[in-house]
Design a protein around this motif. Structure first.
Motif, mmCIF file in Angstrom:
data_model
loop_
_atom_site.group_PDB
_atom_site.id
_atom_site.type_symbol
_atom_site.label_atom_id
_atom_site.label_comp_id
_atom_site.label_asym_id
_atom_site.label_seq_id
_atom_site.Cartn_x
_atom_site.Cartn_y
_atom_site.Cartn_z
ATOM 1 N N VAL A 103 0.838 -1.210 0.000
ATOM 2 C CA VAL A 103 0.000 0.000 0.000
ATOM 3 C C VAL A 103 0.866 1.251 0.000
ATOM 4 O O VAL A 103 0.622 2.205 -0.748
ATOM 5 N N VAL A 104 1.916 1.216 0.835
ATOM 6 C CA VAL A 104 2.799 2.386 0.899
ATOM 7 C C VAL A 104 3.450 2.615 -0.467
ATOM 8 O O VAL A 104 3.505 3.750 -0.973
ATOM 9 N N ALA A 105 3.904 1.547 -1.103
ATOM 10 C CA ALA A 105 4.545 1.684 -2.404
ATOM 11 C C ALA A 105 3.565 2.226 -3.440
ATOM 12 O O ALA A 105 3.902 3.113 -4.231
ATOM 13 N N LEU A 106 2.348 1.704 -3.395
ATOM 14 C CA LEU A 106 1.342 2.133 -4.368
ATOM 15 C C LEU A 106 1.015 3.621 -4.205
ATOM 16 O O LEU A 106 0.951 4.377 -5.176
ATOM 17 N N ALA A 107 0.852 4.048 -2.953
ATOM 18 C CA ALA A 107 0.518 5.451 -2.697
ATOM 19 C C ALA A 107 1.670 6.355 -3.127
ATOM 20 O O ALA A 107 1.461 7.444 -3.667
ATOM 21 N N THR A 108 2.903 5.890 -2.885
ATOM 22 C CA THR A 108 4.060 6.675 -3.310
ATOM 23 C C THR A 108 4.055 6.834 -4.825
ATOM 24 O O THR A 108 4.273 7.930 -5.357
ATOM 25 N N ALA A 109 3.788 5.731 -5.513
ATOM 26 C CA ALA A 109 3.756 5.774 -6.971
ATOM 27 C C ALA A 109 2.647 6.699 -7.453
ATOM 28 O O ALA A 109 2.831 7.505 -8.378
ATOM 29 N N ALA A 110 1.484 6.615 -6.795
ATOM 30 C CA ALA A 110 0.360 7.477 -7.195
ATOM 31 C C ALA A 110 0.744 8.946 -7.048
ATOM 32 O O ALA A 110 0.491 9.761 -7.938
ATOM 33 N N GLY A 111 1.402 9.266 -5.940
ATOM 34 C CA GLY A 111 1.851 10.652 -5.735
ATOM 35 C C GLY A 111 2.833 11.071 -6.814
ATOM 36 O O GLY A 111 2.745 12.182 -7.355
ATOM 37 N N ALA A 112 3.752 10.178 -7.137
ATOM 38 C CA ALA A 112 4.748 10.505 -8.156
ATOM 39 C C ALA A 112 4.073 10.790 -9.495
ATOM 40 O O ALA A 112 4.440 11.736 -10.201
ATOM 41 N N VAL A 113 3.073 9.977 -9.823
ATOM 42 C CA VAL A 113 2.364 10.180 -11.091
ATOM 43 C C VAL A 113 1.694 11.559 -11.102
ATOM 44 O O VAL A 113 1.795 12.311 -12.076
ATOM 45 N N VAL A 114 1.045 11.900 -9.987
ATOM 46 C CA VAL A 114 0.417 13.230 -9.895
ATOM 47 C C VAL A 114 1.468 14.320 -10.115
ATOM 48 O O VAL A 114 1.264 15.266 -10.877
#
Lengths: 323, 345, 505
Positions: A103-114
């Protein structure tokens, strides 16, 4: 078109840098007020409740600070936290610590995409993150079917949050550690330099070869990561995930950053100040109950506090045409 | 030295970067794609959904679409004024909440003996206008970013609503008020008529009055408008007042629909309205777009939502899709304006 | 004859720079006054003060015998002063008619309601004065640059009907983008206007100024240096008055000029083209050589400099650095390849005002100062102290904000930012002495010479021909985006200012 000189702008260059001491003084005064009303406020039990309440706001505010230092904003943090809470519960129930890390990795990736979308497409951060807010809330409602999902008994990957470390709630200690790490990153990585340079004078930073896309992507990725961390703390405390679990945290988190003395116009402030801001916001929240102010007025107070804090810290000289 | 030069606060001279005019022109020329995009989207969605589902292309369904579009349209018209000046107004949900509670307590209701009728309706719009006035004054007098001011008043509005909220939910007993939502004209809810009137008024205001034209001019080149001696701050504030009053009206409309005063009357209203304005092709930077474009944007979103429901997609996925659509739309419309040295925060 | 407007002791400072220094001028009724001078001579500043865009620090304006203040352009218009801006003042997303009457009461917009037909008819009447067939309902942003210039002119001409007394109309380089036919129209308008207006006309083109003006004022370094009757002087006299004769040899530190390595090239530009800015530009710079680029506004030289640094996209042509072809997608690429760019707009693009000297100085070379990805404060402080000393930056410490320094010291820090770049090969200097006083200028010259002596290839843009001639080893002249002249050996066979100016305009 660039702005033309307008004489009244001259006086507008004064900005109060309240970062130095004012927020700390304010915090002490607030604590004093609350203590005068209820001396037990400084007792272990009530300080612990401050720490527990502050932990998720602390994590969110720490993540928001670099974005605000850049002069941007992220309106999606709370929605991402809620989404993470929903995912956490189901992934932690299935995969334990691996699920939590996922979950932490996914949220980090989502933030990076934004961050990448915002900076590559040159779209204002507020609109990208507003879109992301909609996206995240839709996804979390769908994933949870708009209900609270309980965390399985004894999920050690999450329940540590409720332990105590040297008598301090572990969730809060976790927040402090993250704050310290981000503080060190800002101080010792070139990224930190670039944050301030881009936040105070982006054209000059670009003309010095600062890698703007990477700097922005990293800032938003960090915001994503701390949103997931805030979800861990929240889920640990409540033992369930919900699509609206964190919806009340956006405003306190932004308030914490600006009340701490980080200017919404960018370039001034830091994560250390954010700690003061977080404590102030939490003391206000809890103090209102102690002093006997109707808790439904909290939103009014936070709304007003944000406006006042920004009014005091904003660098108007930099925003030649304020929009 | 040229007009575009900047004088920094301590008086030193900063000449403007000379953008070659060819490029400047291409940036300012509205691409036809820009204006046609919402129309194309609407046509494609309509065609796709009518092929996917027999129920889509029915008079009943279009009535539903019209009813669903009414409140978002009123909000979008107000937002358009503010966004055309280059500012933003996030406060609509808070305004709607406050209005809903206050007005339901002024109308004939289950909790007190008030029965103010039309006065209450006027009061609701006035509450919204006052919110707008406060937004505009804080923004122009304190020179704060409108994003922050209206983020603050959004929550202040929510707070006021929950503060005023009595122990029980006030049920509106004023029949004529409720008939606005329950009664029908032309086969659709009367709210649709209200929305159409608001749209027409907004379009006329933008096209034929000084307020409207100055709103465009301020979004196009605020500094030059100031140089021409125009009271820019007044017109900006007026734009916020219009947006606030219309948010108040939207709050009334929602109350008429719900039949109760509800602090959640505005919940999840801002995001679709804002998305609609942007989807319609009104630029966040200001100066380009208009009320009719925003109407198209609203229709795109409502048709999208309606079609998805008919196709069995849940409302939650819809919300996610709308979030994704707005990001894609903003990226697509802004793609041509990217520049190596552009600063966007 | 009593003057329409007397300008008495007008002074304007920007920080420490004196842009206008006690200027006295007189504008008589029904005459055209030409105003000439090099960039930075103060012409535009003067016009801006007259039009109310800026306020003077001291001095006064006396119009029709009584002292006046001009608070803003709208206020100026009320008093019969109109200005045709060089960079236009039209709101791009409004129509031609709206722009012509913007902020002015008129029957087409009475009561806050726009009667478009009426407004357009009124606008058409005004547009007919210039014989232009621009549609009043067209959006300004869709017009060509020349058409917009005509609208700008029309807007000012519309003052005629509004005031009873004589008008004063200011033209800031109105002809630079107009075709010959359009210039004729403009001149015909000016001659017609003379019957009830006085005109101040600023242009780079001597022939135009001589053709249209009755009297000519020459400005240099913020001062009025001469007044001539147009009938009694010629282009050559004006050139020499404009350029001045006060060039002191050692001011440009000729003794520090080192022979450069002619066998290698640091930078080669071949057929470089950027849409709308410049085309087919070819030249090269050797290590240690200073190549000056001469040209007026619109020559494309500023854009060329930005393209060399990756700040502006190019459409065609090649750039080679030390023989190797490169493409630069952003300033970041420029920095990585060893190109530095000292921007003309120091406050905006040169420095991060709110950060320390130290942070500004290492901003471009931060990656080179890290150890294992972390900032090395010891290395940074060594580097910064070294450069502060070498360049003689006067500052209490490297920790103070750069904004607290004087302009000259700020510029030294910005220069040091590039000199500190370990792999610096090419340094583009865009007006490096703009806004600096004499002492600071000499300091900058010294360090530019020193950088050249280190083998850095330098491309120089300058406000004055004096400076360009004084520093350059080679001069390239540009006009309308093309190279029009090339002087390969300036120290031995220097071109005259007149020669350069003729190639420039």
């Amino acid at each position: 078109m660039s702005p033309v000189n307008i004489s009244r702008r001259k006086g507008a260059s004064q900005r109060l840098d309240i970062g130095g001491y004012l927020p700390a003084v304010l915090l002490v005064v607030l604590v004093g007020l609350v203590v005068a009303r209820d001396p037990a406020f400084l007792g272990v039990a009530s300080l612990r409740s401050v720490a527990v309440q502050a932990a998720p706001i602390l994590l969110l505010a720490v993540g928001l600070t670099p974005v605000i230092l850049l002069g941007g904003i992220d309106l999606s943090v709370a929605a991402l936290t809620s989404l993470c809470s929903v995912l956490l519960v189901s992934w932690a129930n299935q995969a334990g610590i691996t699920g939590v890390a996922g979950v932490v990795a996914l949220a980090t990736a989502a933030g990076a995409v934004v961050g990448v979308v915002h900076s590559v497409a040159q779209v204002p951060s507020f609109i990208v993150t507003l879109g992301a807010l909609g996206l995240y809330s839709g996804l979390s409602l769908e994933a949870s079917d708009a209900t609270n999902t309980p965390l399985a008994e004894g999920s050690p990957a999450i329940s540590w949050v409720n332990d105590y470390f040297a008598g301090i709630p572990a969730g809060f200690v976790f927040g402090l550690i993250v704050l310290a790490i981000v503080g060190l990153m800002v101080r010792f990585l070139p990224w930190g330099r670039y944050l301030y340079a881009m936040g105070s004078a982006e054209p000059a930073a670009l003309m010095s070869g600062v890698p703007k896309i990477r700097v922005r992507a990293a800032a938003f990725a960090l915001t994503g990561m701390t949103s997931a961390m805030a979800a861990i703390v929240l889920v640990g405390r409540t033992s369930f995930g919900s699509p609206t679990l964190a919806s009340g945290l956006l405003l306190p988190a932004i308030a914490a950053v600006v009340v701490g003395g980080t200017a919404i116009s960018g370039g001034v402030g830091g994560v250390g100040r954010t700690l003061v801001g977080v404590l102030t916001v939490t003391v206000v929240q809890i103090g209102m109950v102690v002093i006997g102010i109707d808790p439904v007025l909290q939103n009014v107070i936070f709304g007003a506090v944000i406006i006042v804090a920004v009014a005091l810290t904003i660098d108007r000289a930099k925003l030649s045409v304020i929009k | 030295m040229t007009l575009n030069d900047t004088i920094t606060p301590d008086g030193e001279h900063v000449p403007a970067v000379r953008v070659p005019h060819a490029r400047r022109m291409s940036r300012l020329l509205p691409g036809r794609i820009d204006q046609l995009a919402p129309v194309i989207m609407l046509v494609v969605l309509t065609a796709a959904f009518s092929m996917l589902n027999d129920q889509f292309m029915t008079a009943d369904n279009w009535r539903t679409i019209a009813n669903q579009a009414a409140i978002p349209m009123v909000l979008a018209v107000g937002l358009t004024f503010v966004i055309l000046t280059g500012s933003i107004d996030l406060s609509a949900e808070g305004v709607m909440a406050s209005t809903s509670i206050c007005v339901s307590l002024m109308l004939a209701n289950s909790l007190n003996s008030n029965d103010l009728g039309l006065v209450a309706v006027a009061g609701g719009i006035a509450i919204g206008a006052v919110f707008g006035l406060v937004n505009g004054l804080l923004y122009t007098r304190l020179r704060l970013p409108s994003l922050i001011v209206t983020l603050g008043t959004w929550f202040i509005g929510l707070g006021i609503a929950s503060y005023v909220f009595p122990d029980q939910q006030p049920v509106v007993r004023d029949r004529s008020f409720r008939s606005w939502a329950l009664g029908e004209w032309f086969g659709v809810s009367r709210l649709v008529t209200i929305a159409v009137l608001v749209v027409v008024a907004g379009a006329v205001l933008l096209r034929y009055t000084r307020i409207g034209r100055h709103v465009y001019g301020i979004g196009g080149a605020e500094d030059l408008m100031r140089l021409a001696g125009i009271r820019v701050d007044t017109y900006k504030t007026l734009a916020f007042v219009i947006a606030g009053a219309l948010a108040g009206l939207a709050g009334l409309m929602a109350t008429a629909q719900l039949g109760v005063g509800n602090a959640n009357a505005g919940a999840d209203r801002l995001f679709p309205a804002l998305s609609a304005v942007v989807l319609g092709g009104t630029h966040l930077a200001g100066g380009r777009g208009g009320v009719l474009q925003s109407v198209l944007g609203v229709l795109v979103l409502v048709v999208l939502g309606n079609g998805m429901i008919l196709s069995g997609v849940g409302p939650y996925v819809q919300q996610a899709v709308v979030g994704a659509v707005i990001i894609v739309a903003v990226v697509a419309t802004g793609w041509g304006a990217r520049d190596r040295l552009r600063v966007v925060k | 004859m009593s003057p329409l407007l007397s300008i008495e002791g007008l002074t304007k400072r920007y920080g420490r720079t004196v842009a206008l220094d006690e200027v006295d001028l007189e504008i008589r009724p029904n005459e055209v006054v030409g105003l000439i001078g090099q960039n930075g001579a103060g012409k535009s500043t003067l016009l801006k003060l007259l039009a109310g865009v800026q306020q003077p620090d001291s001095g006064r304006l006396v119009m029709r015998g009584s002292p006046i203040k001009v608070r803003n352009p709208a206020h100026a218009a009320e008093q019969g002063i109109g200005m045709v801006f060089q960079e236009q003042s039209l709101v791009p997303n409004l129509t031609v008619a709206e722009n012509i009457f913007l902020g002015r009461p008129n029957p087409g917009t009475a009561g806050g309601v726009y009667k478009w037909r009426r407004l357009n008819a009124l606008a058409r009447e005004q547009l007919e004065k210039t014989g232009s067939e621009i549609s009043p309902s067209a959006l300004v942003q869709r017009l060509s640059f020349a058409d917009r210039q005509m609208v700008e002119l029309t807007k000012v001409l519309a003052l005629e009907e509004r005031t009873d007394g004589d008008l004063l109309i200011l033209f800031d380089e109105p002809t630079s983008v107009l075709s010959a036919a359009e210039i004729e129209t403009l001149f015909a308008q000016i001659r017609r206007l003379k019957r009830r207006a006085s005109i101040v006309f600023v242009s780079h083109r001597m022939d135009e100024v001589l053709a249209i003006s009755d009297r000519i004022y020459v400005m240099r370094d913020g001062r009025r240096v001469a007044e001539r009757d147009a009938a009694a002087c010629d282009e050559n006299e004006l050139y020499s008055l404009m350029v001045g004769e006060n060039r002191a040899e050692d001011y440009f530190l000729d003794a520090d000029r080192k022979p450069y390595d002619r066998s290698a090239t640091a930078l080669e530009v071949e057929g470089l083209t950027a849409e709308g800015s410049f085309s087919d530009v070819t030249f090269s710079v050797c290590p240690g050589q200073i190549v000056g680029v001469a040209g007026v506004i619109g020559s494309g030289r500023e854009a060329l400099c930005r393209a060399l640094f990756g700040a502006l996209p190019t459409a065609a042509g090649r750039v080679r650095l030390r023989g190797e072809e490169v493409t630069m997608a952003s300033p970041r690429d420029g920095v990585r390849l060893g190109v530095g760019y000292l921007p003309a707009e120091r406050k905006h693009e040169g420095m991060v005002a709110e950060r320390s000297i130290s942070e500004n100085l290492v901003l471009a070379s931060t990656p080179a100062l890290t150890r294992a990805g972390l900032l090395s404060w010891a290395r940074e402080s060594d580097l910064v102290e070294g450069w502060i000393e070498r360049l003689g930056v006067k500052a209490p410490s490297a920790r103070v904000k750069i904004s607290q320094l004087s302009g000259g010291n700020q510029q030294k820090v910005v220069l040091a930012k590039w000199l500190a770049l370990p792999h610096l090969r090419v340094l583009v200097l865009d007006h490096p002495t703009r806004g600096l006083d004499l002492k600071a200028k000499t300091d900058v010259y010294k360090h530019v010479r020193a950088a050249a002596a280190r083998g850095v290839a330098i491309v120089l843009l300058s406000d004055t021909l004096e400076e360009l001639l004084g520093l350059s080893d080679e001069i390239v002249v540009m006009r309308d985006g093309r190279v029009t002249g090339h002087f390969p050996d300036v120290p031995d066979t220097p071109p005259s200012s007149e020669e350069l100016v003729k190639l420039m305009v």
